[in-house]
Design a protein around this motif. Structure first.
Motif, PDB file in Angstrom:
ATOM      1  N   UNK A   1       0.857  -1.181   0.000  1.00  0.00           N
ATOM      2  CA  UNK A   1       0.000   0.000   0.000  1.00  0.00           C
ATOM      3  C   UNK A   1       0.892   1.228   0.000  1.00  0.00           C
ATOM      4  N   UNK A   2       0.425   2.275  -0.638  1.00  0.00           N
ATOM      5  CA  UNK A   2       1.185   3.519  -0.703  1.00  0.00           C
ATOM      6  C   UNK A   2       0.293   4.672  -0.279  1.00  0.00           C
ATOM      7  N   UNK A   3       0.856   5.590   0.482  1.00  0.00           N
ATOM      8  CA  UNK A   3       0.155   6.829   0.831  1.00  0.00           C
ATOM      9  C   UNK A   3       0.532   7.883  -0.192  1.00  0.00           C
ATOM     10  N   UNK A   4      -0.472   8.508  -0.764  1.00  0.00           N
ATOM     11  CA  UNK A   4      -0.267   9.622  -1.673  1.00  0.00           C
ATOM     12  C   UNK A   4      -0.783  10.854  -0.942  1.00  0.00           C
ATOM     13  N   UNK A   5       0.104  11.781  -0.624  1.00  0.00           N
ATOM     14  CA  UNK A   5      -0.279  13.003   0.075  1.00  0.00           C
ATOM     15  C   UNK A   5      -0.380  14.115  -0.961  1.00  0.00           C
ATOM     16  N   UNK A   6      -1.561  14.691  -1.062  1.00  0.00           N
ATOM     17  CA  UNK A   6      -1.813  15.746  -2.033  1.00  0.00           C
ATOM     18  C   UNK A   6      -1.615  17.109  -1.385  1.00  0.00           C
ATOM     19  N   UNK A   7      -1.289  18.117  -2.197  1.00  0.00           N
ATOM     20  CA  UNK A   7      -1.217  19.482  -1.676  1.00  0.00           C
ATOM     21  C   UNK A   7      -2.567  19.807  -1.050  1.00  0.00           C
ATOM     22  N   UNK A   8      -2.564  20.457   0.078  1.00  0.00           N
ATOM     23  CA  UNK A   8      -3.794  20.740   0.787  1.00  0.00           C
ATOM     24  C   UNK A   8      -4.048  19.752   1.906  1.00  0.00           C
ATOM     25  N   UNK A   9      -3.261  18.658   1.946  1.00  0.00           N
ATOM     26  CA  UNK A   9      -3.324  17.741   3.067  1.00  0.00           C
ATOM     27  C   UNK A   9      -4.124  16.469   2.879  1.00  0.00           C
ATOM     28  N   UNK A  10      -4.826  16.299   1.782  1.00  0.00           N
ATOM     29  CA  UNK A  10      -5.579  15.062   1.573  1.00  0.00           C
ATOM     30  C   UNK A  10      -4.604  13.887   1.454  1.00  0.00           C
ATOM     31  N   UNK A  11      -4.916  12.795   2.144  1.00  0.00           N
ATOM     32  CA  UNK A  11      -4.086  11.593   2.100  1.00  0.00           C
ATOM     33  C   UNK A  11      -4.913  10.471   1.487  1.00  0.00           C
ATOM     34  N   UNK A  12      -4.370   9.839   0.456  1.00  0.00           N
ATOM     35  CA  UNK A  12      -5.058   8.753  -0.233  1.00  0.00           C
ATOM     36  C   UNK A  12      -4.228   7.485  -0.064  1.00  0.00           C
ATOM     37  N   UNK A  13      -4.824   6.456   0.547  1.00  0.00           N
ATOM     38  CA  UNK A  13      -4.177   5.150   0.643  1.00  0.00           C
ATOM     39  C   UNK A  13      -4.515   4.371  -0.613  1.00  0.00           C
ATOM     40  N   UNK A  14      -3.496   3.964  -1.333  1.00  0.00           N
ATOM     41  CA  UNK A  14      -3.671   3.278  -2.609  1.00  0.00           C
ATOM     42  C   UNK A  14      -3.186   1.836  -2.470  1.00  0.00           C
ATOM     43  N   UNK A  15      -3.980   0.858  -2.940  1.00  0.00           N
ATOM     44  CA  UNK A  15      -3.582  -0.549  -2.834  1.00  0.00           C
ATOM     45  C   UNK A  15      -2.591  -0.954  -3.926  1.00  0.00           C
ATOM     46  N   UNK A  16      -1.410  -0.339  -3.879  1.00  0.00           N
ATOM     47  CA  UNK A  16      -0.357  -0.630  -4.857  1.00  0.00           C
ATOM     48  C   UNK A  16       0.983  -0.313  -4.198  1.00  0.00           C
ATOM     49  N   UNK A  17       2.021  -0.991  -4.645  1.00  0.00           N
ATOM     50  CA  UNK A  17       3.353  -0.754  -4.072  1.00  0.00           C
ATOM     51  C   UNK A  17       3.880   0.623  -4.470  1.00  0.00           C
ATOM     52  N   UNK A  18       4.824   1.112  -3.698  1.00  0.00           N
ATOM     53  CA  UNK A  18       5.446   2.400  -3.999  1.00  0.00           C
ATOM     54  C   UNK A  18       6.066   2.393  -5.393  1.00  0.00           C
ATOM     55  N   UNK A  19       6.722   1.310  -5.749  1.00  0.00           N
ATOM     56  CA  UNK A  19       7.325   1.218  -7.083  1.00  0.00           C
ATOM     57  C   UNK A  19       6.313   1.361  -8.196  1.00  0.00           C
TER      58      UNK A  19
END
Length: 66
Positions: free
Chosen positions: A41-59
């Protein structure tokens, strides 16, 4: 139906673990990080502070934004 990481009209489509879909521009991402010890799982942090947990590896996620 668009797929995870697909580019459409200048946006990258991602879907969080919660099922919410986001269309983001590459420059709208602040941080990408491994979310868990299994590194599937990878956390994608967007400008503005939204955090999206994505079911995919960092690579895998890095290839979407390359």
């Amino acid at each position: 139906m668009p797929v995870q990481g697909e580019r459409i009209a200048g946006f990258i489509l991602i879907t969080g673990i919660d099922g919410i879909r986001y269309a983001v521009r590459q420059h709208a991402v602040s941080v990408l990080s491994d979310h868990d010890p299994a590194q599937d799982e990878t956390c994608v942090v967007l400008h503005g502070g939204a955090v999206v947990r994505v079911p995919a590896s960092l690579g895998e996620v890095l290839t979407w934004f390359a």
